[in-house]
Design a protein around this motif. Structure first.
Motif, PDB file in Angstrom:
ATOM      1  N   TYR A 115       0.732  -1.189  -0.006  1.00  0.00           N
ATOM      2  CA  TYR A 115      -0.022   0.006  -0.154  1.00  0.00           C
ATOM      3  C   TYR A 115       0.544   1.242   0.153  1.00  0.00           C
ATOM      4  O   TYR A 115       0.232   2.437  -0.394  1.00  0.00           O
ATOM      5  CB  TYR A 115      -0.822   0.177   1.176  1.00  0.00           C
ATOM      6  N   GLU A 116       1.951   1.464   0.653  1.00  0.00           N
ATOM      7  CA  GLU A 116       2.529   2.452   0.778  1.00  0.00           C
ATOM      8  C   GLU A 116       4.173   2.183   1.006  1.00  0.00           C
ATOM      9  O   GLU A 116       4.533   1.142   1.477  1.00  0.00           O
ATOM     10  CB  GLU A 116       2.328   3.248   1.831  1.00  0.00           C
ATOM     11  N   VAL A 117       5.032   3.139   0.495  1.00  0.00           N
ATOM     12  CA  VAL A 117       6.558   2.762   0.555  1.00  0.00           C
ATOM     13  C   VAL A 117       7.055   4.319   0.843  1.00  0.00           C
ATOM     14  O   VAL A 117       6.610   5.289   0.495  1.00  0.00           O
ATOM     15  CB  VAL A 117       7.249   2.383  -0.468  1.00  0.00           C
ATOM     16  N   ALA A 118       8.058   4.499   1.619  1.00  0.00           N
ATOM     17  CA  ALA A 118       8.825   5.751   2.313  1.00  0.00           C
ATOM     18  C   ALA A 118      10.206   5.637   2.395  1.00  0.00           C
ATOM     19  O   ALA A 118      10.560   4.444   2.607  1.00  0.00           O
ATOM     20  CB  ALA A 118       8.041   6.288   3.328  1.00  0.00           C
ATOM     21  N   ILE A 119      11.069   6.439   2.216  1.00  0.00           N
ATOM     22  CA  ILE A 119      12.266   6.654   2.611  1.00  0.00           C
ATOM     23  C   ILE A 119      12.316   7.479   3.776  1.00  0.00           C
ATOM     24  O   ILE A 119      11.743   8.477   3.717  1.00  0.00           O
ATOM     25  CB  ILE A 119      13.060   7.370   1.377  1.00  0.00           C
ATOM     26  N   VAL A 120      13.233   6.684   4.650  1.00  0.00           N
ATOM     27  CA  VAL A 120      13.161   7.470   5.933  1.00  0.00           C
ATOM     28  C   VAL A 120      14.787   7.691   6.549  1.00  0.00           C
ATOM     29  O   VAL A 120      15.355   6.740   6.281  1.00  0.00           O
ATOM     30  CB  VAL A 120      12.679   6.593   7.270  1.00  0.00           C
ATOM     31  N   GLU A 121      15.042   9.098   6.700  1.00  0.00           N
ATOM     32  CA  GLU A 121      16.347   9.413   6.835  1.00  0.00           C
ATOM     33  C   GLU A 121      16.412   9.735   8.286  1.00  0.00           C
ATOM     34  O   GLU A 121      15.857  11.141   8.672  1.00  0.00           O
ATOM     35  CB  GLU A 121      16.948  10.316   6.009  1.00  0.00           C
ATOM     36  N   ASP A 122      16.956   9.467   9.213  1.00  0.00           N
ATOM     37  CA  ASP A 122      17.188   9.816  10.573  1.00  0.00           C
ATOM     38  C   ASP A 122      15.712  10.041  11.137  1.00  0.00           C
ATOM     39  O   ASP A 122      15.543  11.058  11.687  1.00  0.00           O
ATOM     40  CB  ASP A 122      18.068  10.982  10.747  1.00  0.00           C
ATOM     41  N   ASP A 123      14.888   8.933  11.026  1.00  0.00           N
ATOM     42  CA  ASP A 123      13.247   9.114  11.503  1.00  0.00           C
ATOM     43  C   ASP A 123      12.484  10.273  10.700  1.00  0.00           C
ATOM     44  O   ASP A 123      11.393  10.698  11.345  1.00  0.00           O
ATOM     45  CB  ASP A 123      13.129   9.379  13.135  1.00  0.00           C
ATOM     46  N   MET A 124      13.169  10.884   9.646  1.00  0.00           N
ATOM     47  CA  MET A 124      12.386  11.971   8.769  1.00  0.00           C
ATOM     48  C   MET A 124      12.116  11.265   7.211  1.00  0.00           C
ATOM     49  O   MET A 124      12.854  10.860   6.970  1.00  0.00           O
ATOM     50  CB  MET A 124      13.136  13.084   8.841  1.00  0.00           C
ATOM     51  N   GLU A 197      25.936   7.517  -2.870  1.00  0.00           N
ATOM     52  CA  GLU A 197      25.949   6.033  -3.447  1.00  0.00           C
ATOM     53  C   GLU A 197      24.619   5.411  -2.588  1.00  0.00           C
ATOM     54  O   GLU A 197      23.829   4.597  -3.209  1.00  0.00           O
ATOM     55  CB  GLU A 197      27.173   5.440  -3.079  1.00  0.00           C
ATOM     56  N   VAL A 198      24.751   5.334  -1.131  1.00  0.00           N
ATOM     57  CA  VAL A 198      23.628   4.890  -0.519  1.00  0.00           C
ATOM     58  C   VAL A 198      22.323   5.661  -0.897  1.00  0.00           C
ATOM     59  O   VAL A 198      21.253   4.624  -0.901  1.00  0.00           O
ATOM     60  CB  VAL A 198      24.020   5.020   1.154  1.00  0.00           C
ATOM     61  N   LEU A 199      22.354   6.847  -0.884  1.00  0.00           N
ATOM     62  CA  LEU A 199      20.921   7.505  -1.422  1.00  0.00           C
ATOM     63  C   LEU A 199      20.440   6.852  -2.448  1.00  0.00           C
ATOM     64  O   LEU A 199      19.092   6.863  -2.707  1.00  0.00           O
ATOM     65  CB  LEU A 199      21.296   8.998  -1.144  1.00  0.00           C
ATOM     66  N   GLU A 200      21.411   7.019  -3.380  1.00  0.00           N
ATOM     67  CA  GLU A 200      20.979   6.496  -4.917  1.00  0.00           C
ATOM     68  C   GLU A 200      20.373   5.060  -4.765  1.00  0.00           C
ATOM     69  O   GLU A 200      19.340   4.829  -5.586  1.00  0.00           O
ATOM     70  CB  GLU A 200      22.270   6.644  -5.661  1.00  0.00           C
ATOM     71  N   LEU A 201      21.212   4.257  -4.046  1.00  0.00           N
ATOM     72  CA  LEU A 201      20.606   2.962  -4.001  1.00  0.00           C
ATOM     73  C   LEU A 201      19.234   2.720  -3.280  1.00  0.00           C
ATOM     74  O   LEU A 201      18.231   1.981  -3.629  1.00  0.00           O
ATOM     75  CB  LEU A 201      21.356   1.962  -3.321  1.00  0.00           C
TER      76      LEU A 201
END
Length: 225
Positions: A115-124, A197-201
């Motif tokens: 139903y949903e997907v999100a990128i979470v960076e440091d709980d944001m 690199e990590v963010l692009e992946l």
């Protein structure tokens, strides 16, 4: 523990060499020096064995993860988890274990139940894709508010420690799945190549799952209050 005891005992003998008569001083020093060398040798040997064993366990874990039927996959750096897509069966698989010595746990989610997907960076939340037929966002607050908060955070800090994908699926026992892309004890600068690199992946896999959500969106029945 025995290694540190040998090192500690060696240091005691070396200290005693400075506080006794000259006739015993050299003897104590040689004993202490020998114990310290033996302790260092044992420590290096134990570390070498530990690292080799750890690498072997990681390789075995990676082989087990890769043996899961899939067409695309991403494996965590510690080889404890993997996110896999099996396109012939239209299934997303999250395989993980808490420790390299524990059994692997697999969670299989049909594409149509994501139903949903999100990128979470440091709980944001920095990016999110949701099924438009679902009333509201299942992972939390409105995206516009989160983007504004992220802008404030960026002005205060140029580092990050963790990056992960959060996935909401039609699974009552475990509706929110998490796959950690990176989790560092030391903050990583956003200017570093490793971060890019990590963010692009992470973005690549976010886009893959977003395509799946959009593809199956029209097949779902709208949820109404």
């Amino acid at each position: 523990m025995k290694t540190f005891f040998i090192l500690f005992l060696g240091m005691i003998y070396i200290l005693l060499a400075n506080s006794v008569e000259a006739i015993f001083s050299k003897v104590y020093f040689l004993i202490g020096f020998g114990l310290v060398i033996a302790g260092i040798f044992r420590y290096v040997k134990e570390r070498f064995i530990y690292i080799n064993t750890l690498n072997e366990m990681k390789e075995a874990s990676e082989e087990e993860l890769m043996a899961i039927p899939h067409t695309q996959c991403i494996i965590s750096n510690d080889c404890l988890s993997a996110l896999l897509l099996n396109e012939p069966t239209n299934t997303l698989i999250l395989a993980s274990r808490e420790d390299l010595e524990e059994d692997l746990i697999k969670k299989e989610i049909p594409f149509g139940k994501i139903y949903e997907v999100a990128i979470v960076e440091d709980d944001m939340y920095i990016a999110r894709t949701s099924n438009n037929f679902i009333s509201g966002l299942l992972l939390g607050e409105d995206m516009d508010i989160e983007e504004e908060e992220l802008g404030d955070e960026d002005s205060e800090s140029d580092t990050m420690s963790s990056l992960k994908l959060k996935i909401v699926a039609d699974n009552l026992s475990d509706p929110i799945l998490e796959f950690v892309i990176m989790d560092n004890s030391e903050p990583l600068s956003r200017e570093e190549d490793e971060y890019q690199e990590v963010l692009e992946l992470c973005e690549e896999w976010f886009q893959k799952i977003s395509v799946i959500i959009n593809r199956y969106e029209l097949e779902r029945v709208p949820i109404r209050h």
